[in-house]
Scaffold this active site. Structure first.
Site, PDB file in Angstrom:
ATOM      1  N   LYS B 203       0.854  -1.187   0.000  1.00 15.67           N
ATOM      2  CA  LYS B 203       0.000   0.000   0.000  1.00 15.67           C
ATOM      3  C   LYS B 203       0.890   1.239   0.000  1.00 15.67           C
ATOM      4  CE  LYS B 203      -1.800   2.620   3.245  1.00 15.67           C
ATOM      5  NZ  LYS B 203      -1.912   3.977   2.685  1.00 15.67           N
ATOM      6  N   GLU B 277      10.409   1.188  10.319  1.00  9.00           N
ATOM      7  CA  GLU B 277      11.447   2.195  10.084  1.00  9.00           C
ATOM      8  C   GLU B 277      10.738   3.526  10.247  1.00  9.00           C
ATOM      9  OE1 GLU B 277      13.094   5.015   8.819  1.00  9.00           O
ATOM     10  OE2 GLU B 277      13.178   4.260   6.761  1.00  9.00           O
ATOM     11  N   CYS B 311      13.543  10.731   6.632  1.00  7.69           N
ATOM     12  CA  CYS B 311      13.512  10.264   8.024  1.00  7.69           C
ATOM     13  C   CYS B 311      14.872  10.430   8.674  1.00  7.69           C
ATOM     14  CB  CYS B 311      13.000   8.843   8.114  1.00  7.69           C
ATOM     15  SG  CYS B 311      13.460   7.819   6.738  1.00  7.69           S
ATOM     16  N   GLU B 408      10.410  15.696  15.472  1.00  7.36           N
ATOM     17  CA  GLU B 408      10.665  15.633  14.044  1.00  7.36           C
ATOM     18  C   GLU B 408       9.732  16.599  13.322  1.00  7.36           C
ATOM     19  OE1 GLU B 408       9.545  11.933  12.047  1.00  7.36           O
ATOM     20  OE2 GLU B 408      11.404  12.073  10.900  1.00  7.36           O
TER      21      GLU B 408
END
Lengths: 318, 831
Positions: B203, B277, B311, B408
């Protein structure tokens, strides 16, 4: 503006290290981050033409090829091409003609004949390319070249002293050369970067050359194994930037040797724009030492104007 | 005169540009990408079983170019039926795909790599259009890495029989990937999955579905059998349906930490494998002896690459105080040269961010910092008026307490903080919930290496940032997730031990809040619950009561009375009470974890040789007590003495086995494309909580603590709840084997009660649980809070005496985490 130089600041010279892999990474993406197309490409190429030190430095140089070079210096791009781009009146000519000192008088003569007296003649001097002659004779070469009419002098540094870490010695010699050049002659200092072993040495040599009063720093003689590469150029222009921030003096940059394609010339211009700014994109602060580059630029401009690639025989030989 | 195309309209233009030397537009053509979309009527379905599938009555989602807002195509919002369809196709395809000879699978992967290269430009343009990132990046970074990943994994497929002996494919992998590197990150899941013989249902992220769908068609054309790789599109809830489908055997996820946590909770106790992750707040550490101009370029790569939507973005710049001002000045000057613009312009540095929401989040973070009094510097360059652009930004005058420093942002926003010493850099660098990546800038080798080792992150780049390669696993420590994408280390996420079947635990509902929370819930820690064992000795014909033996809990290298001062009865096989042991509670966990952390740095710095010696020494000391220990085992478990002897002997063997591995699993050199050295170091996980099973109370205990400690972890271990005595007796072995205090800590008591506090302890990095299905579910569920690594048995026993099950690579995998350190080299550029 001339570079008055400064006292040798060894603390500054010694403290910097240059990381080659990181420099190479930046140099690699410079080519891919910036590109100019269409009218922009044409304009940039024309600007590159005006920054070329059109050069011949060979044992077999005679008046025939020097004269051809001088005429080409005055008429670097075919008139029809300039006209099509609306640049026929822009005074497009190369930045200088660069020869050995023995060829200076005839270069001046032919430039005059070609109507290009405005184009300075640059002479290499100081035991070019190796610099392995006594200082007195090196300095004498400068004096004679100037006497014969050279308006720019390209000197070489002593790689011997640089490799031995004798930066004081390198500084002193350049300073002597600068004095010989006097106030009116632009001095370009060739670092012979291919011989210097590390980029850290390239940075140090750049600083020392500027501190000693060089108006330009130049990568190479064209005779070393490796000449003007982007990583070397990057280190040198960063040194120019550091020197400018510290002293307020703008020193010029001249990559020489190995620049052959039109695309390369745009990349070097982009390097100047990105690292130093637009001021460093004119021929008072930027030169490209080259011989065959001009032909490729003319070919690209031909394509821009006519939409077809030119055959080599259609463009006047330099 | 050859030709005569005159260009009068350009005349004045050339002159003007010659004067101002500006950059102009350098557009990449999008006509082929758009033609491909038109070929599909600008309306895309799923790609399932080798076919386009467009079910009726589905909602659609229009995917747009973030640079302009232009609608590119409509895509399908899938429903449960579509998940079922795709998973059943993948399950069917698995039957033959998993049985293919490795060489055949290698050929398919190789063909995909080739076909990606054939369509390189089209894919690059599609990705840039749909995501907003620059064509330069998709062309020079994303797509080459996609091809490289397939080539590399074609190799792993070829070698799987030898290199992955003892492992087998899992089944159907449900992969869920984000929008920041849409194709590259899906490749990181698909390559190892297919190479190891699994099939995939993918997906893609809502914002960026096009490249995945295009890629599915390319794979199909490359000859990949139908059903091996399927793409379904849908919203977040649809992704959960995929993850929860009973026939999905593994969920591979890249994305935000909160979504990762949700997936962990959703899949808890189901027996599905999971790799995550997740996010990061990666430090860029600049030492005084760095090449500052190169560092500035490294910072550009670290935080402004892909608009900071990476990331592993180096979003936290920490700079030695004595060069701080200099570096910041250089960085600001560099930022004045950025070019922002349309993703298909070949001359831009920074493209559009992916969505309005993302733009709003970034803006909100920066505005908040302003309110706090931070200094915000936006790159002084033109920002396009239309499209979703945010200028590269640098925030100074902030400290570790600010949200912009801790969280983040996922945008082109960098925060900068000064530090004084390398030690402080390490503290500030590690002062984060995350642990994905870091870069270290120093031309001084000992400094750079020590920092690289001491930063807790899965990738550390020395004098560079954001380098990726298929041969080096990428993934995080801490809340940045677990599992690796790439390298041999990444293959283990897509295999299971050959002896093991997919666990499908019959799990009772559990209440996560109350599970295991009652002290004394299993056995009351009180007397009067049985007949004590006969308790006397004969001395010179006189009967004397035995000297009382008290079993305490053991942590920090000493026997301690349990905090609650309760003892629980332990029964021998004859139903008599063999002994009372300490019944540990929450505070014992707290103390033991503290002791373990105190021991960890020293234990980690010991030479591997020394760790091996200690474990061999344990074997020596255990053998001295061979019959005593065997007798006690028999007395407790009722096994024959012969069988108990075998258990003791196997335990000694196992200590030797793990002693041997103490200095033979430290890592490897990764063959990435870097000129230099990429080193994979298998670092310890940290402090591991272990709950032992009841069977083989000695052997299982040894089999679990030994691999952990030889790989430099410290453990807090709960011995078998029913038979804790063999483990408690073992602390005398520890004490006589020079094991430093705190490396192994033993807490007897109720397995699930102590487990609860271990898994809920934020400073325990992993939990290994061998108990009930419910306990396993609880551990996995509860671990989501700080994204602990877990290893649970779902209530299924293993045969500890079988070397395949009781030792081996699986244990090493769980006892280590991979850190890849990238060290470019070079000084030679000319003669």
């Amino acid at each position: 503006m001339m570079n008055p130089g400064m006292e040798l600041d060894l603390g500054w010279v010694q403290k910097t290290t240059i990381n080659l892999p990181a420099v190479e990474r930046r140099a690699a993406t410079l080519r891919t981050r910036r590109t100019v197309k269409k009218s922009w490409q044409a304009a940039w190429l024309l600007r590159a033409v005006t920054c070329i030190d059109l050069t011949t430095l060979s044992g077999d140089d005679t008046s025939s090829n020097v004269s051809r070079l001088c005429y080409k210096a005055k008429h670097p791009i075919r008139d029809d091409l300039l006209k099509a781009m609306g640049m026929e009146d822009a005074g497009i000519e190369v930045g200088a003609v660069c020869v050995y000192s023995s060829r200076v008088p005839e270069a001046i003569k032919y430039l005059k004949q070609a109507g290009g007296s405005s184009i300075p003649v640059a002479s290499v001097a100081t035991g070019f390319p190796a610099g392995q002659t006594p200082l007195e004779t090196r300095v004498e070469e400068i004096r004679r070249a100037i006497k014969m009419g050279a308006r720019e002098i390209d000197i070489v540094i002593s790689r011997t002293k640089a490799l031995q870490g004798d930066w004081q010695g390198v500084y002193d010699e350049i300073k002597v050369c600068k004095e010989a050049c006097g106030a009116d002659v632009h001095m370009k200092t060739i670092l012979g970067t291919g011989d210097l072993g590390t980029l850290t040495n390239v940075y140090k040599a750049s600083l020392v050359a500027m501190m000693a009063g060089s108006d330009f720093i130049k990568t190479s003689t064209g005779k070393e194994g490796v000449n003007a590469t982007l990583p070397v150029g990057l280190v040198m222009v960063r040194a120019i930037r550091d020197y400018y921030h510290k002293t307020g003096v703008k020193v010029g940059f001249k990559p020489a040797g190995g620049i052959r394609s039109a695309k390369d010339s745009c990349t070097w211009l982009a390097l100047m724009k990105e690292e130093l700014g637009d001021e460093w994109m004119k021929n008072d602060l930027f030169r490209i030492g080259a011989s065959s580059l001009l032909t490729d630029i003319e070919r690209q401009l031909y394509h821009f104007v006519y939409g077809r690639y030119a055959a080599a025989h259609q463009l006047p030989l330099a | 005169m050859a030709a005569s195309v005159s260009v009068p309209e350009r005349k004045s233009e050339v002159k003007r540009i010659f004067e101002n030397m500006e950059y102009g537009p350098a557009p990449e053509a999008s006509n082929v990408a758009k033609a491909w979309l038109q070929q599909h009527d600008n309306a895309l379905g799923h790609f399932i079983g080798g076919k386009w599938v467009k079910p009726e009555n589905r909602k659609t989602y229009d995917t747009c170019s973030p640079a302009t807002g232009e609608v590119l195509a409509s895509t399908t919002q899938g429903e449960e039926e579509d998940v079922n369809n795709a998973v059943s196709c993948a399950k069917e395809a698995f039957k033959s795909w998993s049985q293919l000879p490795p060489h055949s699978r290698a050929r398919y992967l190789y063909a995909i790599a080739r076909n990606v290269q054939k369509h390189h430009r089209l894919i690059a343009v599609m990705e840039a259009l749909d995501n907003g990132k620059s064509i330069r990046e998709t062309r020079d970074c994303d797509i080459p890495l996609v091809a490289r990943h397939f080539y590399h994994h074609a190799g792993w497929a070829q070698l799987s029989d030898t290199e992955m002996r003892g492992w087998k494919p899992i089944g159907v992998v449900g992969a869920i990937v984000p929008w920041n590197f849409p194709l590259m990150l899906l490749t990181w899941k698909v390559c190892p999955a297919l190479a190891m013989g699994n099939t995939v249902v993918l997906k893609p992220a809502t914002f960026t579905r096009l490249s995945a769908l295009l890629f599915a068609e390319i794979c199909h054309e490359a000859g990949l059998p139908p059903g091996v790789f399927n793409v379904v599109t849908g919203n977040g809830a649809f992704g959960s349906k995929l993850a929860m489908h009973p026939d999905v055997d593994k969920v591979a996820f890249t994305g935000s930490t909160p979504v990762g946590q949700t997936l962990r909770r959703l899949t808890a106790g189901t027996g599905k494998k999971l790799s995550l992750e997740l996010g990061g707040k990666s430090p860029v550490i600049v030492m005084e002896n760095a090449d500052l101009d190169s560092t500035v370029e490294g910072i550009v790569d670290a935080i402004y690459f892909n608009q900071g939507q990476v990331c592993s973005a180096g979003s936290k710049l920490i700079v030695q105080e004595n060069i701080y001002d200099d570096l910041i000045a250089r960085l600001k000057e560099r930022m004045s040269h950025f070019r922002l613009g349309h993703s298909l312009d070949k001359g831009i540095d920074v493209g559009a961010v992916v969505s309005k929401q993302q733009l709003a989040t970034i803006t909100e973070f920066v505005e908040e910092a302003k309110v706090e009094g931070a200094e915000v510097f936006h790159a002084p360059v033109p920002v396009p008026q239309t499209g979703l652009f945010y200028p590269p930004t640098l925030i100074t005058k902030v400290q570790t307490v600010s949200r912009v420093v801790r969280e983040e942002i996922f945008g082109p926003v960098l925060v900068a903080l000064p530090f004084r010493t390398a030690k402080e850099a390490q503290s500030i660098g590690n002062n984060t919930n995350y642990g994905l990546a870091a870069s270290v800038w120093s031309d001084h080798l000992p400094t750079a290496l020590e920092l690289a080792i001491s930063i807790k992150a899965g990738s550390v780049w020395v004098n560079c940032h954001n380098l990726f390669d298929a041969a080096a696993g990428f993934g995080g420590y801490r809340e940045s997730g677990f599992g690796r994408d790439g390298g041999k280390e990444g293959l283990f996420e897509y295999v299971r031990p050959a002896w093991e079947e997919r666990p499908r635990p019959e799990c009772k509902e559990i209440d996560v809040k109350s599970f295991g929370s009652t002290f004394g819930g299993s056995i009351m820690p009180a007397p009067g619950q049985g007949q004590p064992t006969a308790n006397d000795v004969q001395q010179n014909g006189i009967r004397l009561p035995k000297v009382d033996h008290t079993y305490k809990v053991y942590y920090g290298g000493a026997q301690k009375r349990p905090d609650g001062c309760y003892s629980r009865p332990i029964y021998a096989i004859n139903k008599q009470i063999a002994a009372y042991v300490g019944d540990s509670n929450r505070k014992d966990v707290r103390n033991a974890v503290e002791a373990a952390h105190k021991a960890a740095p020293g234990w980690g710095k010991r030479a591997a040789h020394n760790r091996a010696q200690i474990v061999y020494y344990m074997a020596e000391n255990l053998e001295m007590r061979r019959s005593e220990v065997a007798n006690r085992l028999t007395q407790l478990t009722g096994e024959s003495l012969e069988s108990s002897m075998r258990e003791v002997d196997l335990s000694i063997q196992r200590l030797f086995y793990w002693g041997a591995y103490a200095d033979k699993f430290g890592g490897s050199v990764q063959e990435t494309q870097l000129y230099g050295c990429t080193v994979c170091i298998r670092e310890p996980v940290g402090v591991i909580g272990i709950a032992c099973p009841d069977q083989n109370p000695l052997l299982a205990f040894v089999s679990l603590f030994a691999p952990a400690v030889i790989r430099a972890n410290c453990v807090v271990i709960i011995p078998s709840e029913r038979h804790p005595i063999p483990a408690l007796d073992f602390y005398q072995v520890f004490d006589t084997s020079d094991l430093p205090g705190g490396v192994v800590n033993i807490l007897s008591g109720g397995r699930d009660h102590v487990t609860k506090y271990l898994v809920e302890h934020q400073n325990v990095e992993a939990m290994w649980y061998f108990g009930s299905a419910e306990g396993s579910k609880f551990v996995e569920h509860s671990s989501a809070e700080n994204v602990k690594r877990t290893w649970v048995n779902y209530g299924i026993q293993r045969d500890w005496s079988d070397p395949d099950q009781g030792q081996g690579e699986e244990f090493l995998y769980h006892a280590t985490q991979c850190k890849n350190i990238w060290m470019p080299m070079g000084v030679t550029y000319a003669n």
